[in-house]
Design a protein around this motif. Structure first.
Motif, PDB file in Angstrom:
ATOM      1  N   LEU A  32       0.440  -1.271   0.177  1.00  0.00           N
ATOM      2  CA  LEU A  32       0.210   0.214   0.109  1.00  0.00           C
ATOM      3  C   LEU A  32       0.880   1.423   0.101  1.00  0.00           C
ATOM      4  O   LEU A  32       0.414   2.274  -0.605  1.00  0.00           O
ATOM      5  CB  LEU A  32      -1.258   0.038   1.177  1.00  0.00           C
ATOM      6  N   ILE A  33       1.741   1.323   0.451  1.00  0.00           N
ATOM      7  CA  ILE A  33       2.837   2.277   0.738  1.00  0.00           C
ATOM      8  C   ILE A  33       3.534   2.765  -0.887  1.00  0.00           C
ATOM      9  O   ILE A  33       3.548   3.609  -0.683  1.00  0.00           O
ATOM     10  CB  ILE A  33       4.064   2.237   1.826  1.00  0.00           C
ATOM     11  N   VAL A  34       3.656   1.742  -0.972  1.00  0.00           N
ATOM     12  CA  VAL A  34       4.378   1.477  -2.776  1.00  0.00           C
ATOM     13  C   VAL A  34       3.769   2.258  -3.677  1.00  0.00           C
ATOM     14  O   VAL A  34       3.299   3.320  -4.695  1.00  0.00           O
ATOM     15  CB  VAL A  34       4.642   0.407  -3.382  1.00  0.00           C
ATOM     16  N   LEU A  35       2.481   1.525  -3.386  1.00  0.00           N
ATOM     17  CA  LEU A  35       0.758   2.319  -4.129  1.00  0.00           C
ATOM     18  C   LEU A  35       1.034   3.959  -4.177  1.00  0.00           C
ATOM     19  O   LEU A  35       0.276   4.412  -5.333  1.00  0.00           O
ATOM     20  CB  LEU A  35      -0.113   1.050  -3.587  1.00  0.00           C
ATOM     21  N   ASN A  36       0.664   3.715  -2.999  1.00  0.00           N
ATOM     22  CA  ASN A  36       0.676   5.282  -2.646  1.00  0.00           C
ATOM     23  C   ASN A  36       1.642   6.726  -2.732  1.00  0.00           C
ATOM     24  O   ASN A  36       1.166   7.592  -3.243  1.00  0.00           O
ATOM     25  CB  ASN A  36       0.005   5.751  -1.412  1.00  0.00           C
ATOM     26  N   ALA A  37       2.818   5.670  -3.163  1.00  0.00           N
ATOM     27  CA  ALA A  37       3.794   6.261  -3.851  1.00  0.00           C
ATOM     28  C   ALA A  37       4.124   7.135  -5.057  1.00  0.00           C
ATOM     29  O   ALA A  37       3.686   7.661  -5.886  1.00  0.00           O
ATOM     30  CB  ALA A  37       5.124   5.825  -3.737  1.00  0.00           C
ATOM     31  N   TRP A  38       3.094   5.105  -5.629  1.00  0.00           N
ATOM     32  CA  TRP A  38       2.919   6.118  -7.294  1.00  0.00           C
ATOM     33  C   TRP A  38       1.506   6.855  -7.590  1.00  0.00           C
ATOM     34  O   TRP A  38       1.461   7.707  -8.423  1.00  0.00           O
ATOM     35  CB  TRP A  38       2.558   4.185  -8.153  1.00  0.00           C
ATOM     36  N   ILE A  39       0.489   6.875  -7.051  1.00  0.00           N
ATOM     37  CA  ILE A  39      -0.477   7.672  -6.823  1.00  0.00           C
ATOM     38  C   ILE A  39       0.143   8.930  -6.646  1.00  0.00           C
ATOM     39  O   ILE A  39       0.005  10.241  -7.376  1.00  0.00           O
ATOM     40  CB  ILE A  39      -1.643   7.235  -5.706  1.00  0.00           C
ATOM     41  N   VAL A  40       1.136   9.328  -5.765  1.00  0.00           N
ATOM     42  CA  VAL A  40       1.558  10.731  -5.255  1.00  0.00           C
ATOM     43  C   VAL A  40       2.381  11.341  -6.495  1.00  0.00           C
ATOM     44  O   VAL A  40       2.411  12.670  -7.228  1.00  0.00           O
ATOM     45  CB  VAL A  40       2.952  11.058  -4.693  1.00  0.00           C
ATOM     46  N   ARG A 104      -0.950   5.569 -18.343  1.00  0.00           N
ATOM     47  CA  ARG A 104      -0.064   5.529 -17.788  1.00  0.00           C
ATOM     48  C   ARG A 104       0.562   6.200 -19.148  1.00  0.00           C
ATOM     49  O   ARG A 104       1.403   6.997 -18.854  1.00  0.00           O
ATOM     50  CB  ARG A 104       0.606   4.458 -17.701  1.00  0.00           C
ATOM     51  N   LYS A 105       0.437   5.670 -20.555  1.00  0.00           N
ATOM     52  CA  LYS A 105       1.265   5.938 -21.173  1.00  0.00           C
ATOM     53  C   LYS A 105       0.648   7.409 -21.805  1.00  0.00           C
ATOM     54  O   LYS A 105       1.689   8.546 -21.979  1.00  0.00           O
ATOM     55  CB  LYS A 105       0.549   5.428 -22.773  1.00  0.00           C
ATOM     56  N   THR A 106      -0.575   8.143 -21.416  1.00  0.00           N
ATOM     57  CA  THR A 106      -1.143   9.283 -21.760  1.00  0.00           C
ATOM     58  C   THR A 106      -0.519  10.018 -21.031  1.00  0.00           C
ATOM     59  O   THR A 106       0.441  11.228 -21.155  1.00  0.00           O
ATOM     60  CB  THR A 106      -2.287   9.400 -21.850  1.00  0.00           C
ATOM     61  N   VAL A 107       0.184  10.130 -19.854  1.00  0.00           N
ATOM     62  CA  VAL A 107       0.573  11.063 -18.489  1.00  0.00           C
ATOM     63  C   VAL A 107       1.852  10.953 -19.112  1.00  0.00           C
ATOM     64  O   VAL A 107       2.750  12.332 -18.981  1.00  0.00           O
ATOM     65  CB  VAL A 107       0.749  10.232 -17.658  1.00  0.00           C
ATOM     66  N   PHE A 108       2.334  10.353 -19.692  1.00  0.00           N
ATOM     67  CA  PHE A 108       3.663   9.572 -19.948  1.00  0.00           C
ATOM     68  C   PHE A 108       4.818  10.972 -21.498  1.00  0.00           C
ATOM     69  O   PHE A 108       4.857  11.704 -21.247  1.00  0.00           O
ATOM     70  CB  PHE A 108       4.750   9.192 -20.465  1.00  0.00           C
ATOM     71  N   LEU A 109       3.259  11.015 -22.129  1.00  0.00           N
ATOM     72  CA  LEU A 109       3.098  11.968 -23.251  1.00  0.00           C
ATOM     73  C   LEU A 109       3.232  13.274 -22.590  1.00  0.00           C
ATOM     74  O   LEU A 109       3.878  13.944 -23.103  1.00  0.00           O
ATOM     75  CB  LEU A 109       2.326  11.355 -24.434  1.00  0.00           C
ATOM     76  N   GLY A 110       2.312  13.939 -21.909  1.00  0.00           N
ATOM     77  CA  GLY A 110       1.878  15.060 -21.357  1.00  0.00           C
ATOM     78  C   GLY A 110       2.698  15.481 -21.147  1.00  0.00           C
ATOM     79  O   GLY A 110       3.253  16.745 -21.029  1.00  0.00           O
ATOM     80  N   ALA A 111       3.592  14.849 -19.646  1.00  0.00           N
ATOM     81  CA  ALA A 111       5.045  15.441 -19.022  1.00  0.00           C
ATOM     82  C   ALA A 111       6.265  15.315 -20.195  1.00  0.00           C
ATOM     83  O   ALA A 111       7.089  16.421 -19.978  1.00  0.00           O
ATOM     84  CB  ALA A 111       5.516  14.419 -18.729  1.00  0.00           C
ATOM     85  N   GLN A 209       7.634  12.840 -13.850  1.00  0.00           N
ATOM     86  CA  GLN A 209       6.406  12.068 -14.265  1.00  0.00           C
ATOM     87  C   GLN A 209       7.349  11.530 -14.983  1.00  0.00           C
ATOM     88  O   GLN A 209       7.131  10.439 -16.090  1.00  0.00           O
ATOM     89  CB  GLN A 209       5.434  12.588 -15.076  1.00  0.00           C
ATOM     90  N   PHE A 210       8.126  11.636 -16.472  1.00  0.00           N
ATOM     91  CA  PHE A 210       8.467  11.174 -17.309  1.00  0.00           C
ATOM     92  C   PHE A 210      10.107  10.123 -16.993  1.00  0.00           C
ATOM     93  O   PHE A 210       9.673   9.101 -18.351  1.00  0.00           O
ATOM     94  CB  PHE A 210       9.003  13.093 -17.866  1.00  0.00           C
ATOM     95  N   ALA A 211      10.886  10.599 -16.057  1.00  0.00           N
ATOM     96  CA  ALA A 211      11.208   9.172 -15.553  1.00  0.00           C
ATOM     97  C   ALA A 211      10.910   8.398 -14.924  1.00  0.00           C
ATOM     98  O   ALA A 211      11.538   6.856 -14.740  1.00  0.00           O
ATOM     99  CB  ALA A 211      12.618   9.852 -14.486  1.00  0.00           C
ATOM    100  N   LEU A 212       9.712   8.522 -14.760  1.00  0.00           N
ATOM    101  CA  LEU A 212       9.410   7.323 -13.423  1.00  0.00           C
ATOM    102  C   LEU A 212       7.957   6.471 -14.308  1.00  0.00           C
ATOM    103  O   LEU A 212       7.290   5.415 -13.618  1.00  0.00           O
ATOM    104  CB  LEU A 212       9.082   7.663 -11.912  1.00  0.00           C
ATOM    105  N   ILE A 213       7.383   7.395 -14.601  1.00  0.00           N
ATOM    106  CA  ILE A 213       5.495   6.715 -14.846  1.00  0.00           C
ATOM    107  C   ILE A 213       5.635   5.748 -15.546  1.00  0.00           C
ATOM    108  O   ILE A 213       4.505   5.046 -15.594  1.00  0.00           O
ATOM    109  CB  ILE A 213       4.686   8.275 -15.723  1.00  0.00           C
ATOM    110  N   LEU A 214       6.410   5.085 -15.901  1.00  0.00           N
ATOM    111  CA  LEU A 214       6.206   3.922 -17.497  1.00  0.00           C
ATOM    112  C   LEU A 214       6.214   3.096 -16.477  1.00  0.00           C
ATOM    113  O   LEU A 214       5.810   1.405 -16.558  1.00  0.00           O
ATOM    114  CB  LEU A 214       7.116   3.790 -18.561  1.00  0.00           C
ATOM    115  N   PHE A 215       6.590   3.204 -15.443  1.00  0.00           N
ATOM    116  CA  PHE A 215       7.039   2.005 -13.834  1.00  0.00           C
ATOM    117  C   PHE A 215       6.189   1.750 -13.130  1.00  0.00           C
ATOM    118  O   PHE A 215       6.358   0.950 -12.471  1.00  0.00           O
ATOM    119  CB  PHE A 215       8.378   2.134 -13.526  1.00  0.00           C
ATOM    120  N   ALA A 216       4.843   2.479 -13.603  1.00  0.00           N
ATOM    121  CA  ALA A 216       3.860   2.136 -12.453  1.00  0.00           C
ATOM    122  C   ALA A 216       2.658   1.355 -12.651  1.00  0.00           C
ATOM    123  O   ALA A 216       2.610   1.349 -14.374  1.00  0.00           O
ATOM    124  CB  ALA A 216       3.202   4.042 -12.359  1.00  0.00           C
TER     125      ALA A 216
END
Length: 513
Positions: A32-40, A104-111, A209-216
């Motif tokens: 849950l801690i990891v999940l909430n880190a992705w959510i942050v 995820r990929k849409t967030v990556f494109l925006g970032a 987000q550019f660096a991390l979001i695709l790992f979420a």
């Protein structure tokens, strides 16, 4: 203030509560801690937007920025509005990308787009280059902001979904605070870096987000909609039950998700843009969503959010240092109230918070108008200082509902197949309202002075009546049950009870009741 229409449906509230593990909390469960880190990581999307509004307030108080660009009233309106014009350009594409390539990929494109735009804004050599960069920031932000809150609400552990999704828009102020204090800290730099440095800092959320979001993790709802049910179940189990796919809560969620998506495809036919207004339930959703979008920008808040220095000038607070300090303190105040309300959303309910907010905003804006009039007519310093006090009280009232709830309420009342399109409409309406405000507010304030406040006082009263009549309470329900509230008892019961139809027997296997 909790009167008015009762929630539709006879399904008992919090039907998943008995399935929650009382020992699994956000602070003691590693997954849950990891999940909430992705959510942050997703929540900070809103910070980019908040940073922009506060940064533009701060830059307008910097003589170095004024010297570089010499903005007229009309140009100032364009400089503030151009990001939203960029957002408008992205709206036709955002929901298709969110539903097509995934959240995820849409967030990556925006970032990625925002990173390029931030670099151009920081390096601007002319007002045209600055405006073009801000257009691109708005364009990229549309893609990230369409997907991020949906991914938050579709990933979150059920017990914390409402609070975390409400934090999304509340963190608008985290970006606003950084921008306010960045411009306060750089205004003494006697070069163009006094405004270039705040421009550069705007790219921090996009870099992360550019660096991390695709790992979420991807949305389990999106995975089910694409026929990837095994991946969806695995994602739910990994983060919500330490990998146990037979966990009662995981199975309840999984079956509800499948039932809701199948219901939308077949019974409700919730596909395509026309479906947004094709049924009574969807028309009710869109009436509320469009109204909330307008209300969030036409409650008088835009007058302060983007033109704080002009308001201060008219009440005799003209020093750059004082203006920037008050701007910074206001953002901290806003963040406190918005986050507090986000954590109270399930306890107090959406209707109570919205109605309390609208009632108090009307009261405090009326007080602002009276004090502003006294200062304008008699020049009393006490009246000018009272305006500042009522600005802070007004924003506390605004922040207990219109900051945390407008996004979370919108995404939770939309069924999955309409969520991206309906949320896109919500954002589109906000941009239209913002563009109007950013062009009209500085001109109207200069022409009418304190009398312009009376327009907003009347409008706030209209908002209260609308919310009392039409807003539906949604607290303590799962995401699928919340969305089904608007489609009648039969739809709500079908989706809610589908999850309960699968029980876990003593040896841990799932059997259908």
């Amino acid at each position: 203030m909790g009167g008015g229409p009762a929630p539709v449906g006879g399904v008992q509230d919090a039907s998943f509560k008995h399935l929650l593990d009382p020992n699994r909390k956000w602070y003691n469960n590693k997954r849950l801690i990891v999940l909430n880190a992705w959510i942050v990581l997703l929540l900070i999307t809103s910070s980019t937007n908040g940073y922009d509004g506060s940064m533009m307030n701060g830059l307008q108080s910097l003589s170095q920025w004024q010297t570089a660009f010499h903005p007229s009233n009309a140009m100032l309106g364009l400089l503030n509005a151009i990001q939203n014009i960029g957002a408008l350009a992205g709206y036709p594409f955002a929901p298709y990308l969110s539903d097509g390539i995934g959240r995820r990929k849409t967030v990556f494109l925006g970032a990625t787009i925002m990173l390029v735009a931030t670099a151009l804004q920081t390096a601007s050599q002319s007002v045209r280059m600055f405006i073009g960069a801000r257009f691109l920031i708005g364009f990229g932000l549309t893609f990230a902001a369409n997907s991020a809150p949906m991914l938050v609400t579709e990933l979150a552990y059920p017990e914390y979904r409402a609070q975390l999704t409400s934090l999304y828009n509340s963190l608008w102020y985290s970006g606003s605070i950084i921008a306010a204090w960045a411009t306060y800290g750089t205004f003494r730099i006697n070069s163009t870096w006094s405004w270039r440095l705040p421009s550069l800092l705007q790219g921090i959320p996009a870099i992360l987000q550019f660096a991390l979001i695709l790992f979420a993790p991807e949305s389990p709802r999106w995975l089910v909609s694409k026929g990837r049910e095994a991946e969806a179940l695995q994602t739910l189990a990994y983060y919500h039950a330490d990998g146990n796919e037979q966990d009662a809560l995981v199975q309840y969620e999984f079956q509800e998700i499948k039932a809701a998506i199948e219901f939308d495809r077949t019974v409700a036919a919730n596909v395509g843009w026309k479906s947004l207004i094709a049924t009574p339930g969807n028309r009710k959703r869109m009436r509320i969503i469009v109204a909330l979008a307008f209300f969030s920008q036409w409650s008088g808040n835009g007058l302060v959010s983007y033109y704080l220095n002009k308001v201060f000038d008219q009440i005799g607070i003209t020093g750059s240092s004082t203006q920037l300090l008050l701007n910074g303190l206001l953002q901290v105040w806003n963040l406190f109230w918005a986050v507090l309300a986000a954590f109270m959303v399930n306890r107090l309910g959406r209707r109570f918070l919205f109605l309390t907010s609208a009632g108090l905003m009307t009261l405090f804006y009326t007080a602002q108008a009276i004090c502003f009039a006294q200062y304008s007519q008699h020049g009393a310093p006490a009246a000018g200082h009272a305006v500042v006090g009522f600005v802070f009280l007004f924003f506390a009232a605004y922040d207990i509902a219109f900051t945390p709830l407008i996004v979370s309420y919108t995404v939770e009342i939309l069924p999955f197949h309409l969520r991206a399109k309906g949320f896109n409409i919500f954002m589109f309406v906000i941009s239209l309202a913002l563009i109007f405000n950013q062009y009209v507010n500085p001109i109207a304030l200069s022409a009418l002075g304190w009398k312009y406040y009376l327009v907003y006082v009347c409008w706030l009263a209209v908002e209260f009546v609308f919310l009392w009549v039409f807003l539906v309470e949604t607290k303590n329900r799962s995401l699928e049950e919340t969305a089904a509230l608007f489609d009648g008892d039969e739809a709500l019961e079908h989706i809610a009870h589908e999850g309960e139809a699968h029980q876990v027997n003593e040896n841990g296997s799932v059997e259908k009741a």
